[in-house]
Write a protein that holds these residues in place. Sequence first.
Motif, PDB file in Angstrom:
ATOM      1  N   ARG A 289       0.022  22.491 -12.799  1.00 22.83           N
ATOM      2  CA  ARG A 289      -0.204  21.050 -12.942  1.00 22.83           C
ATOM      3  C   ARG A 289      -0.002  20.609 -14.397  1.00 22.83           C
ATOM      4  NH1 ARG A 289      -5.297  20.814 -11.108  1.00 22.83           N
ATOM      5  NH2 ARG A 289      -4.578  21.482  -9.091  1.00 22.83           N
ATOM      6  N   VAL A 290      -0.481  21.406 -15.345  1.00 21.58           N
ATOM      7  CA  VAL A 290      -0.299  21.104 -16.759  1.00 21.58           C
ATOM      8  C   VAL A 290       1.184  21.137 -17.122  1.00 21.58           C
ATOM      9  CG1 VAL A 290      -0.653  22.045 -19.085  1.00 21.58           C
ATOM     10  CG2 VAL A 290      -2.583  21.807 -17.530  1.00 21.58           C
ATOM     11  N   LEU A 291       1.895  22.161 -16.679  1.00 21.83           N
ATOM     12  CA  LEU A 291       3.321  22.264 -16.987  1.00 21.83           C
ATOM     13  C   LEU A 291       4.105  21.107 -16.379  1.00 21.83           C
ATOM     14  CD1 LEU A 291       3.779  26.100 -16.569  1.00 21.83           C
ATOM     15  CD2 LEU A 291       4.073  24.810 -18.678  1.00 21.83           C
ATOM     16  N   LEU A 292       3.794  20.760 -15.147  1.00 21.37           N
ATOM     17  CA  LEU A 292       4.476  19.640 -14.499  1.00 21.37           C
ATOM     18  C   LEU A 292       4.194  18.329 -15.225  1.00 21.37           C
ATOM     19  CD1 LEU A 292       3.967  20.472 -10.724  1.00 21.37           C
ATOM     20  CD2 LEU A 292       6.126  20.449 -11.987  1.00 21.37           C
ATOM     21  N   ALA A 293       2.955  18.123 -15.610  1.00 22.72           N
ATOM     22  CA  ALA A 293       2.593  16.898 -16.333  1.00 22.72           C
ATOM     23  C   ALA A 293       3.329  16.835 -17.665  1.00 22.72           C
ATOM     24  CB  ALA A 293       1.087  16.830 -16.541  1.00 22.72           C
ATOM     25  N   HIS A 294       3.405  17.966 -18.349  1.00 27.19           N
ATOM     26  CA  HIS A 294       4.117  18.002 -19.626  1.00 27.19           C
ATOM     27  C   HIS A 294       5.601  17.709 -19.423  1.00 27.19           C
ATOM     28  CE1 HIS A 294       6.049  19.227 -23.261  1.00 27.19           C
ATOM     29  NE2 HIS A 294       6.611  20.240 -22.654  1.00 27.19           N
ATOM     30  N   CYS A 295       6.213  18.364 -18.463  1.00 23.58           N
ATOM     31  CA  CYS A 295       7.648  18.165 -18.217  1.00 23.58           C
ATOM     32  C   CYS A 295       7.935  16.733 -17.794  1.00 23.58           C
ATOM     33  CB  CYS A 295       8.148  19.159 -17.173  1.00 23.58           C
ATOM     34  SG  CYS A 295       8.158  20.860 -17.777  1.00 23.58           S
ATOM     35  N   ASP A 296       7.064  16.164 -16.991  1.00 26.32           N
ATOM     36  CA  ASP A 296       7.233  14.776 -16.558  1.00 26.32           C
ATOM     37  C   ASP A 296       7.088  13.828 -17.741  1.00 26.32           C
ATOM     38  OD1 ASP A 296       7.547  12.726 -14.535  1.00 26.32           O
ATOM     39  OD2 ASP A 296       5.409  12.300 -14.844  1.00 26.32           O
ATOM     40  N   ARG A 297       6.115  14.088 -18.593  1.00 27.46           N
ATOM     41  CA  ARG A 297       5.841  13.234 -19.742  1.00 27.46           C
ATOM     42  C   ARG A 297       6.998  13.223 -20.734  1.00 27.46           C
ATOM     43  NH1 ARG A 297       0.317  14.233 -22.852  1.00 27.46           N
ATOM     44  NH2 ARG A 297      -0.269  14.502 -20.697  1.00 27.46           N
ATOM     45  N   CYS A 298       7.607  14.389 -20.938  1.00 24.24           N
ATOM     46  CA  CYS A 298       8.674  14.453 -21.943  1.00 24.24           C
ATOM     47  C   CYS A 298      10.064  14.384 -21.319  1.00 24.24           C
ATOM     48  CB  CYS A 298       8.529  15.708 -22.795  1.00 24.24           C
ATOM     49  SG  CYS A 298       8.896  17.235 -21.928  1.00 24.24           S
TER      50      CYS A 298
END
Length: 146
Positions: free
Chosen positions: A127-136
Amino acid sequence: MSETTQNYLAPDMYEIGSSVLIFSGDRGFIDHHRAILLSIGFVPITMNTLEAALAVLQVMVIELVIVDEGTGVLETQRILKRAGDDGQNVPVLVISAGADAELQPQAFELGSVFYLNRPAFQDDVVRVLLAHCDRCGHPLWDPQQN
């Protein structure tokens, strides 16, 4: 009774932007997070000393840093500061040893983008990795690539 084996996806070659640095002095912590990252196709780089972790951040392109707060507040602060130096802005996930961790407010002030309590399960890390990838806007997790 059947046994389930766990298969890990490991990239055939190193791709810039697919590396995650794990920093901890706890071998169990490193092994747990390394297995999670391998299973979802990231290249985990593990370091158990502060000097080695800081050196990796200085010379490599890192997608995300996972820090075990159990390594110590000062060590965690130094990783957070280095991850933000020179405009790198490498996102840092701090994993706390307890719910009342003293570093949480400081971690966010110093640039931590995520903070989880132990144990951090695979779903939490993904979830953290997905949120980061989505954010950037990172294309690594683009659903159109399937």
